[in-house]
Design a protein around this motif. Structure first.
Motif, PDB file in Angstrom:
ATOM      1  N   LEU A  16      11.759   1.561  -6.803  1.00  0.00           N
ATOM      2  CA  LEU A  16      10.761   2.003  -7.786  1.00  0.00           C
ATOM      3  C   LEU A  16      11.420   2.221  -9.137  1.00  0.00           C
ATOM      4  O   LEU A  16      11.301   3.263  -9.762  1.00  0.00           O
ATOM      5  N   GLN A  17      12.185   1.202  -9.552  1.00  0.00           N
ATOM      6  CA  GLN A  17      12.924   1.356 -10.815  1.00  0.00           C
ATOM      7  C   GLN A  17      11.988   1.565 -11.994  1.00  0.00           C
ATOM      8  O   GLN A  17      12.303   2.276 -12.932  1.00  0.00           O
ATOM      9  N   ILE A  28       3.712   5.931  -2.888  1.00  0.00           N
ATOM     10  CA  ILE A  28       4.919   6.629  -3.340  1.00  0.00           C
ATOM     11  C   ILE A  28       4.980   6.661  -4.865  1.00  0.00           C
ATOM     12  O   ILE A  28       5.410   7.639  -5.475  1.00  0.00           O
ATOM     13  N   LYS A  29       4.507   5.557  -5.476  1.00  0.00           N
ATOM     14  CA  LYS A  29       4.469   5.513  -6.942  1.00  0.00           C
ATOM     15  C   LYS A  29       3.600   6.666  -7.463  1.00  0.00           C
ATOM     16  O   LYS A  29       3.966   7.374  -8.391  1.00  0.00           O
ATOM     17  N   LEU A  72       0.845  -1.202   0.000  1.00  0.00           N
ATOM     18  CA  LEU A  72       0.000   0.000   0.000  1.00  0.00           C
ATOM     19  C   LEU A  72       0.884   1.257   0.000  1.00  0.00           C
ATOM     20  O   LEU A  72       0.676   2.198  -0.771  1.00  0.00           O
ATOM     21  N   GLY A  73       1.899   1.226   0.861  1.00  0.00           N
ATOM     22  CA  GLY A  73       2.813   2.375   0.953  1.00  0.00           C
ATOM     23  C   GLY A  73       3.547   2.599  -0.353  1.00  0.00           C
ATOM     24  O   GLY A  73       3.726   3.729  -0.818  1.00  0.00           O
ATOM     25  N   ARG A  74       3.976   1.469  -0.963  1.00  0.00           N
ATOM     26  CA  ARG A  74       4.729   1.608  -2.211  1.00  0.00           C
ATOM     27  C   ARG A  74       3.843   2.217  -3.302  1.00  0.00           C
ATOM     28  O   ARG A  74       4.287   3.041  -4.104  1.00  0.00           O
TER      29      ARG A  74
END
Length: 1936
Positions: free
Chosen positions: A208-209, A155-156, A150-152
């Motif tokens: 987050l590449q 940030i995305k 969820l956090g990722r």
């Protein structure tokens, strides 16, 4: 069994604000649980753990929801609240992790709305603008990216905002750091934030590449690209900024590479860019413009070393080395990184960078391994074991494997391990055994000495590669060699690790290749058998470390070996019981059982029930003479694998038995082990009792019936309770008057652990509580422990009383309380220094009593009523305030008196005691919650002022030039008036102009003294000096000095304590601290003044203790002005030292007095984690002052600098941070040694010795030349590379002065120091060709140093040469030196040069013969050549050589060769062919027959070198004699050979020589041969040695009468004592015209009148041997002689005799035990035999352990006889002194029965019991003793306990009386005894009554003496009453 404290997990609960609560309340429904109501309920809980449960419940509810509810406003609101909650929680709060993991599994649609809620919250977070709140946002960003989908997602969604935020944040923090320059605390905090920020930005790019994939963002105008450029630029700036923390720079190095990798195209060009950066070969044309713009600083040719290191780290960590993705460029980069790292390794100085470098090298080896898997063949060749890079890496390993830093040693091991794998990977079809690289490594490693720590880890790695069996095939003795090393604690862990690797590998090898069971014996022979031999016979340290480190590993590897060990040890346990120095089989058995039980390989009940080990066997272990065996036996009982194992009744009884005899142990380590083992036992009782309580509760009646075979839990619990009660009773019982310090320490420590373990009830109930065992007598006992002179006993008693505070205080009645308080106040002003410590503990205990104010303080202080009203006021605070006020009032009054007369103050009321009590009271106050803040502020202010005024009174004495001898010793009253005058005269005279001109006493001194005598007539002082009874006080200089410097000490500690009261944080209102900033500054100035002015070491050391407290507080303080003070003070004092102003008051003598301390304190308080800027600045300044470039500078700054440097190098707190400056220090000390000024030379010498210790470690042994404190030349020069050219240059200068012919005696001062350093290095087989720091250039210079005119320098050059000559060069060098010797005595021959050369030959040859290479053919060839060459220069050993010193030196070489050849012969090693050997011995004989020993010495002993020559030639004679008597020559058939080998001198000839040095050497040789021929070991070779000893008896008897030299005389007697008397006595008539009884009388007289203790002891031993010989052969000895002999033994056993006399008496008593002491019929008569027994008992109570052990051997002999006579019954044999004492009394009582002498014997024993104390004398002397000595310690013997002895004797007497029903009617002696006892009892009562109240504190020694005597008398009277027949008792009662 390890006791671990259970960690409580702390979870902070979360709170919602009212806005959020309202939102939830809107949706919550009371009747039905929905999401909102659950969340609301959760928020109202106040316990974090309950909240976690609740969250889990909520989440399970959410997951059950259907997809439609996603749009529900209630759900939306709840998700919003959860989002806000998540971001508000701290990073480490477990709640946050629970929330994240719960939200991970949300259903699809819910996930979308959750993302929306979280995005809103995160957007809010990103608006944060305060630099100091950034950390929280960073933590939130990091936790969003860690396993939180969820956090990722959030940030995305906000990728660009996050990037922008990070970009801004990095710039803001950088700016803020710049603004706070100088404020280290804030800066450090900001740097830690910066570190997290860089890590988060890296995480963002890595995790987050997908956001930065594709080419869209790589357009230069895109926002993401610009942000990335900004991040790259910031990271590059941080990487280059040396002011930042090293961790920040390292991480920036990673970031730079990561960001570049993400942005750079084409990717395959990246490795070559990084290569160019590292090598400094970047061409701007080939690099993208954006890179130059952002990282331009990295493109310069010369990057700082640390930056290159961090870039290497970045490249290794951030690039992908696997699967060859980077191609050839990648491989080139890999090799470039290696060469850059290896070149850095020689330049890096700072320990932190060196540690990083080793870590990066280890990472490099991992990357190389990864690259090799898919690497090109070319790479494999370049990384093969024989390649240059691997060679250089091996050099790095050999240099760093013994590095002082653990981290570097550990990394070195990893590098080595990986290197082996790299080599394995590079060769196909690997076979470790045949591979030359591995073979070479193994050979080199095995030839190294075992004291090299690096050898162990490296061998361990090799074992894993090639297998243990392959290495054992090279040398089967390796296991034994490694076990032998384990006596050194620093090597033991390494050795045990290697052994573990080897035996585990060996076992694995066997299990793979052999059948089960067939190999186990071979494995046991290799690994277990040597262990058992050492455990039985090894020395104390070795066995201890083997048991600690090796045994557990062995048992873990092979638990079945235990039964093998037990079987072998059990078989010999009865025969081999051990001794005081070896464990024996019994001790080894105890150790093995203990280890096995503690590690769970064994159940004690099983082995005891199976009869493997008997209770008696454990009992014998528990009182063994070797204290470590006792500990192992105790450990066997206390340590178990399971902490809840039930303690059996048998174990408890054994523990009680142990506590009877082992509490009085003098060794602190043994006491600590006893306490810690018993602690484990008590924990077991506590934990198993909890299990038993639960069992008892859960049991039903049915189960109780079924399990009736087992003991019911309640019965076990009752046993526990009884056991603990009896343990406590025993512990309180041993705190009797006069008990020793060890006993008290043990008892109090054990009681303390009982109080801790059985404290408040933990479970259903507590099995035992200590406070229930406490009564008023026991409290009194504990309080009396405060009177002990040992502070640790006071501390323990105080801590125990604090734990039992409630009970202890309730048991104090008011009268007793008042007496204690008065005693404390009295003691606080005593002149005995330790009394004030007692007073402090008493007061600290009493302040806890509620009634203290009412009962005690009312009389002294007026009452403050408003204190009573304040109910929240704690008793302690109220009482402490009052006590401090009282002490303060008193001390202020006393200071006023002391201003009038310091002498009277010193004699009657030294003020330091009061101040000590104040400090003590302050230290136990809880300062964070005080109620009476304003009162305390006043008190603190008064205390500071009082400290200053007290200091002003005493400082003139402490700061005088010679404080130690200040006052005239006489008691003349006028001396008092002269005090002030003296104080004026001795104003410090060693200021800085002290060196320039002499001081003349100023005229004004006279005027001052005249003024003084006008003001205060002498009469007054006289009156003041008179005591109550008008006697003049006798004030000694010691008293005044102690008064003054102790006052200074206490003032310093008080001020240091007060400084801590400053609140560490800057509070909003500065008034809440008890002390103000201004006061702290003043205190700092006070310390500065005293540290820089005091002359008395005690005074400035003590000011230092307080000052350290202040500096530590300042370094942690947030107040800017205070935080910067240390820096300011430091620069001021350095300026003052530099300025060298004559008016300066800095003390330039006494090693600069307090200045080094001052600087040390300032530097040591600097935080270790920072950059250590102050240390760097100071060292730079000091080194420039210590080694000034121009001579014109003044001397004084140089002296100060050298002294301060010495203190800093010695300071362990500066640790490795000081190492970069060591080389400069060495240079300064060597250059300073050449100064013409004595003061500089003196300080340089001190500095040099400190540095030698700093470099080579603290010297532990006495051996000057041991390899322990040395290092290889390569390690030394690679750690201090700048010393290589310096030492070489200095040596060149020195040797040039030596060689000038004209100035024969010009001695260069620094030669000695240079040789000292070089002599500390040693050669290593590892010294390879890769090193630029070759040792070869030193050799010619050291050879030339051998020509020095100074004897000691020539000697040292011999030693220093050894490490610089390679092993293979040795024979060649020796031959070259020998050939350089002259062929005959020529005119120009210089004997100094010859002597120096011979010494060098001696040391080189010695090192050659002691190397382990004598099996090789080269060695034999080399040795043969050397012997041949020696033969050509033999004239130097004969008369042709006029110089005796060089003759002696040549002979020394021959002696050394001769002894080594003999040794090799014995070992069966043939080194040179037989004929050459015989020629050699023949040559030796020629040298001997040519010597002056044969023809007579023509010189007087005053000729230089004569004695040295005679000693050398004698050694040669003895060596040749012992060779010719050896079995080889004796068994040789040919008479010619025997004749040829026989020396031309006999032993008798040597014994008749006029020079006692020759006689002494000959006697020592005879004694050695005699002992060898007596020992069984060489029984087969006796013939040879005996032929040397035949017919010597007559010569020796004659010598005994005529010898004048005391040493020779003692040796003669010792030889006669060791000879067989049947051979000696027949010769007495013809040799010395004495019959044997006259010889006996002569030797007894000698023992009586000899002037030396050595002579007396050996004479007594000889006489005793004669007496026993006579008595055994039934020859008559007169009564008178026997009486004299017994009296001599009694005299020898006196307490004040020297140890060797006491030991001799013990040896004599042991030798007569079976014949005279325990014989069936009395031989000597009762009183004499009992006198000898009394001697045994006295020796068993001697303070010296060696003496007690020797006396315990008497009991061993007695007990062994008893066992063999009475059959198989068990008897204690090898016992410790307390047990031996008990057995001794028992044996005496049994003997009285056996001899039928009870009636005569019991009165004698009763006299022993009563003691021979003269009470009248006691009463008179005690008053005198009171003021006799300032540091009176009471009794002399700190071990013996009179009451233990009394209680044991009375126990055996009572037993004897009850067994024999003894009564003694009308026995005259008994009546006399009872009259004496009754008289004494009355007198004791009278004396006790005359003592002041609470005498145990005010008159401790006297009170103790009387209390002991009182108990002795009462016991004696009790026994006397039993001995009277019944009717007399009745009559007496009627009369009463």
């Amino acid at each position: 069994m390890v006791l671990k404290k259970k960690k409580e997990i702390q979870v902070d609960a979360f709170f919602l604000d009212h806005h959020q609560l309202e939102k939830l309340q809107r949706f919550s429904k009371a009747e039905k649980q929905n999401l909102a109501s659950l969340l609301l309920h959760c928020a109202q809980l106040r316990n974090g753990i309950q909240q976690i449960q609740c969250i889990k419940q909520i989440m399970s509810l959410v997951k059950q929801m259907d997809q439609d509810s996603a749009g529900d406003p209630m759900v939306k609101a709840c998700l919003d609240v959860l989002g806000e909650m998540y971001f508000s929680l701290g990073a480490k709060n477990p709640l946050k992790k629970v929330l994240a993991s719960s939200l991970n599994g949300l259903p699809g649609l819910l996930m979308v709305s959750a993302v929306q809620s979280f995005v809103c919250c995160l957007r809010e977070e990103l608006k944060t603008a305060d630099v100091y709140l950034y950390r929280k946002v960073l933590d939130n960003l990091a936790s969003c990216m860690e396993d939180f989908s969820l956090g990722r997602a959030c940030i995305k969604n906000l990728f660009e905002e996050v990037l922008q935020f990070l970009q801004k944040l990095l710039l803001d923090i950088q700016e803020e750091i710049r603004k706070n320059h100088g404020n280290r605390i804030v800066q450090t905090q900001l740097m830690h934030d910066l570190l997290i920020a860089i890590k988060v930005s890296m995480m963002l790019i890595q995790k987050l590449q997908e956001n930065i994939q594709g080419s869209r963002w790589k357009q230069s105008e895109s926002f993401v690209w610009q942000s990335m450029c900004s991040l790259l630029k910031s990271s590059t700036n941080f990487l280059m900024d040396a002011m930042l923390l090293q961790t920040v720079q390292t991480t920036s190095g990673l970031a730079v590479i990561l960001f570049t990798r993400a942005m750079y195209e084409p990717a395959e060009e990246l490795p070559s860019l990084i290569s160019d950066l590292l090598l400094g070969t970047v061409e701007h044309s080939g690099v993208p413009a954006w890179f130059v713009r952002n990282c331009g600083v990295l493109c310069t040719a010369q990057l700082p070393d640390s930056v290159r290191l961090f870039l290497c780290h970045g490249a290794l960590a951030m690039l992908d080395w696997k699967n060859g993705s980077m191609g050839a460029n990648g491989e080139k980069l890999l090799l470039d990184i290696a060469s850059v790292l290896l070149s850095l390794s020689s330049e890096v100085k700072e320990s932190s960078v060196a540690t990083s470098l080793s870590r990066v090298l280890a990472i490099w080896t991992n990357s190389a391994l990864a690259a090799l898997v898919s690497g090109s063949p070319d790479l494999k060749i370049k990384l093969n074991g024989n390649s240059d890079i691997i060679g250089m890496l091996l050099e790095y390993i050999y240099t760093h494997w013994d590095h002082p830093l653990d981290a570097i040693r550990h990394q070195t091991k990893l590098i080595f391990k990986n290197l082996l794998q790299i080599h394995q990977t590079t060769i196909a079809g690997f076979n470790g055994k045949s591979d030359p690289f591995f073979a070479r490594l193994i050979k080199h490693l095995l030839s190294l000495d075992w004291h090299v720590k690096g050898k162990y880890a490296s061998l361990g790695c090799l074992v894993e590669c090639v297998g243990a069996e392959n290495i054992l095939q090279l040398d089967r003795t390796i296991p034994v060699q490694i076990l032998d090393v384990m006596s050194d604690q620093s090597l033991a862990p390494y050795a045990s690790d290697l052994l573990e690797t080897m035996f585990t590998n060996h076992k694995a090898h066997f299990t793979l290749g052999f059948q089960e069971g067939s190999w186990i014996d071979q494995w046991h022979n290799t690994w277990v058998s040597p262990l058992l031999v050492i455990l039985c016979e090894g020395n104390h340290d070795q066995t201890t470390y083997i048991i600690d480190y090796y045994l557990p590993k062995l048992l873990r590897c092979s638990p079945d070996s235990l039964s093998y060990m037990i079987k072998i040890l059990q078989a010999s346990a009865d025969a081999n019981l051990g001794s005081c120095s070896t464990r024996g089989a019994l001790g080894a058995l105890m150790a093995c059982l203990r280890t096995a039980r503690a590690h769970g390989h064994l159940e004690l009940s099983n082995i005891m029930s199976s009869g493997l080990v008997s209770t008696e066997c454990i009992k014998q272990g528990l009182v063994h003479q070797h204290s470590q065996v006792c500990i192992d036996a105790l450990g066997l009982l206390c340590e178990t694998h399971r902490t809840t194992e039930i303690v059996s009744l048998e174990e408890m009884q054994l523990i009680q038995f142990f506590m009877m005899y082992n509490l009085n142990n003098q060794s602190p380590s043994i006491r600590q082990q006893i306490v810690s083992l018993l602690r484990k036992l008590f924990c077991r009782i506590q934990e198993s009792s909890q299990v038993l309580y639960k069992l008892e509760q859960s049991k039903t009646k049915q189960e109780l019936v079924e399990n009736s075979t087992q003991m019911p839990p309640l019965r076990i619990l009752q046993q526990y309770k009884d056991f603990m009660s009896s343990v406590c009773a025993r512990l309180f019982e041993v705190l009797f008057p006069g008990s020793s310090h060890p006993t008290r320490f043990s008892a109090l420590s054990i009681l303390e652990s009982i109080a801790e373990i059985f404290s408040a009830p933990k479970g259903p109930a507590q099995v035992f509580q200590l406070d229930q065992e406490i009564d008023s007598a026991r409290v009194q006992t504990l309080i009396q422990c405060f009177a002990s002179t040992f502070e640790e006993v006071k501390i323990l008693a105080f801590r125990l009383l604090m734990k039992l505070r409630d009970v202890a205080l309730n048991l104090q009645d008011s009268e007793n309380l008042d007496l204690l308080f008065q005693a404390a106040i009295g003691l606080s002003t005593s002149t005995k220094p330790y009394d004030c410590v007692t007073a402090s503990y008493l007061l600290n205990f009493l302040v806890y009593h509620e009634g203290l104010q009412r009962i005690c303080l009312g009389k002294w202080l007026e009452h403050n009523p408003h204190m009573d009203e304040n109910t929240s006021l704690s008793t302690v605070e109220k009482n402490t305030l009052a006590v401090i006020k009282l002490l303060l009032v008193n001390v202020e009054e006393e200071i006023l008196q002391a201003k009038k007369s310091l002498l009277q103050a010193a004699a009657s009321f030294p003020m330091y005691g009061r101040v000590h009590c104040i400090t003590g009271a302050l230290q136990q106050l809880p300062f964070n919650n005080l109620t009476l803040v304003s009162e305390w502020k006043e008190i603190v202010t008064s205390l500071i002022l009082m400290s200053y005024s007290l200091s002003a009174v005493v400082s003139p004495v402490v700061q005088s030039s010679s404080p130690e001898g200040l006052i005239p010793m006489d008691s003349d009253p006028e001396s008092a008036s002269r005090l002030q005058m003296i104080l004026h005269e001795i104003q410090p005279q060693d200021t800085n102009d002290y060196f320039m001109q002499t001081k003349v006493l100023k005229e004004h001194c006279k005027e001052e003294s005249e003024k003084l005598s006008d003001q205060r007539p002498t009469k007054n002082i006289c009156m003041e000096m008179r005591g109550k009874d008008r006697q003049v006080c006798d004030v000694t200089a010691q008293m005044v000095l102690v008064c003054c410097w102790r006052s200074m000490k206490e003032v310093s500690l008080l001020l240091g304590t007060l400084c801590k009261l400053l609140p560490s944080q800057t509070a909003s209102e500065p008034s809440n601290g008890l002390i103000t900033v201004e006061q702290v500054k003043n205190i700092g100035d006070y310390f500065k003044h005293h540290l820089l002015q005091s002359r008395h070491r005690g005074a400035f050391e003590l000011a230092y203790a307080g000052f350290v407290q202040l500096t530590e507080m300042l370094s942690r303080c947030n107040i800017e002005s205070l935080h910067k003070m240390p820096e300011h003070w430091l620069s001021c004092v350095l300026e003052e030292i530099k300025s060298c102003d004559p008016s300066s008051t800095l003390c330039a003598t006494r090693r600069s007095a307090g200045i080094p301390f001052y600087i040390q304190a300032l530097l040591a308080s600097e935080p270790k984690k920072g950059k250590m800027d102050l240390l760097k600045m100071t060292m730079k300044e000091l080194i420039s002052l210590a080694a000034p470039l121009n001579e014109s500078l003044s001397v004084i700054p140089q002296v100060h600098a050298l002294n301060i440097l010495r203190a800093l190098y010695r300071d362990t707190r500066l640790g490795e941070n000081i190492m970069p400056y060591v080389a400069d220090g060495i240079k300064a000390s060597i250059l300073g040694f050449m100064s013409p000024v004595w003061a500089v030379r003196n300080s340089s010498t001190l500095l040099f010795s400190t540095l030698i210790t700093r470099i080579f470690g603290v010297k532990r042994g006495k051996d000057e030349n041991s390899k322990k404190n040395r290092m290889t030349g390569r390690e030394f020069f690679s750690r201090f590379p700048s010393l290589y050219p310096f030492l070489l240059k200095q040596l060149e200068v020195v040797t040039n002065t030596l060689n000038s012919e004209a100035e024969e005696l010009k001695i260069h001062p620094s030669l000695f120091l240079l040789l000292l350093i070089l002599g500390r290095l040693y050669p290593s087989p590892m010294d390879g060709s890769h090193s630029a720091l070759s040792t070869a250039p030193f050799v010619p210079f050291i050879l030339r140093c051998g020509h020095s005119p100074v004897y000691r320098c020539r000697e040292m050059s011999g030693r220093a040469l050894v490490p610089f000559v390679m092993a293979n060069e040795l024979p060649h060098t020796v031959l070259a030196l020998l050939r350089g010797l002259p062929d005959s005595a020529s005119h120009g021959m210089r004997q100094n040069t010859v002597h120096g050369t011979l010494l060098q030959v001696f040391h080189l040859l010695l090192s050659y013969l002691e190397s382990n290479q004598f099996a090789s053919l080269d060695f034999q060839q080399g040795l043969g050549d050397i012997i041949t060459c020696l033969g050509t220069k033999l004239w130097l050993a004969k008369r042709l050589n006029p110089c005796l010193v060089t003759r002696a030196a040549y002979l020394d070489v021959l002696v050394m060769l001769s002894t080594h050849l003999e040794k090799f012969q014995k070992q069966g090693v043939t080194l040179i062919p037989g004929m050459q050997l015989l020629d050699f011995w023949e040559e030796m004989n020629r040298v001997i027959s040519d010597s002056e020993l044969v023809s007579g010495v023509p010189y007087s002993s005053a000729v230089p070198g004569l004695i040295q020559y005679l000693q050398s030639i004698t050694k040669l004679v003895i060596s040749v004699l012992s060779v010719t008597a050896g079995p080889d020559i004796q068994s040789c058939g040919s008479a010619a050979v025997k004749e040829m080998a026989k020396p031309s001198l006999s032993v008798v000839h040597l014994l008749h020589c006029e020079f006692h040095e020759v006689r002494l050497l000959a006697l020592e040789a005879v004694l050695l041969w005699l002992k060898q021929s007596n020992s069984k070991k060489i029984a087969e070779g006796r013939g040879g040695l005996l032929c040397l000893l035949t017919d010597l008896e007559g010569t020796l008897l004659t010598m005994a009468l005529k010898e004048t030299n005391p040493q020779c005389f003692c040796k003669v007697l010792e030889i006669l004592y060791n000879m067989d008397l049947r051979n000696v006595l027949p010769k007495t008539e013809c040799s010395i015209k004495m019959n044997p009884s006259e010889l006996l009388t002569w030797s007894l007289n000698l023992a009586d009148i000899s002037s030396s203790p050595e002579g007396q002891t050996i004479a007594l031993k000889f006489a005793s041997k004669l007496i026993i010989h006579h008595l055994q052969n039934h020859q008559h000895i007169s009564e008178e002689v026997l009486k004299k002999w017994v009296q001599l033994i009694v005299y020898f056993c006196g307490d004040e005799q020297e140890t060797e006399m006491l030991l001799a008496a013990a040896e004599v008593l042991k030798s007569i035990t079976s014949f005279l002491l325990i014989c069936k019929k009395l031989i000597l008569g009762l009183s004499d035999t009992l006198d000898l027994w009394k001697c045994v008992i006295l020796l068993l109570q001697n303070e010296d352990l060696v003496v007690r052990d020797a006396a315990a051997d008497v009991i061993q002999v007695a007990q062994s006889e008893k066992k063999s006579n009475e059959g198989t019954e068990f008897a204690f044999r090898i016992v410790n002194a307390p047990m031996a004492l008990d057995l001794a009394f028992g044996i005496v009582c049994e003997l009285l029965q056996q001899w039928g002498e009870i009636h005569a014997g019991v009165p004698i024993l009763l006299e022993w019991l009563l003691g021979d104390s003269d009470l009248q004398r006691d009463g008179e002397t005690s008053a005198l003793e009171e003021d006799d000595s300032l540091f009176d310690k009471g009794e002399v013997n700190f071990w013996a306990e009179k009451l233990t002895h009394v209680r044991q004797l009375s126990k055996h007497l009572l037993h004897l009386i009850s067994v024999t029903h003894l009564t003694l009617p009308d026995h005259g002696e008994l009546n006399h005894l009872s009259r004496t006892a009754l008289d004494q009892a009355q007198r004791i009562e009278h004396l006790l009554g005359a003592l002041p109240p609470v005498p145990e504190f005010s008159r401790t020694p006297e009170f103790t003496r009387l209390a002991i005597q009182k108990e002795r008398i009462s016991v004696c009277l009790k026994i006397l009453n039993l001995l009277k027949p019944d009717d007399t008792c009745k009559n007496e009662n009627l009369e009463k």
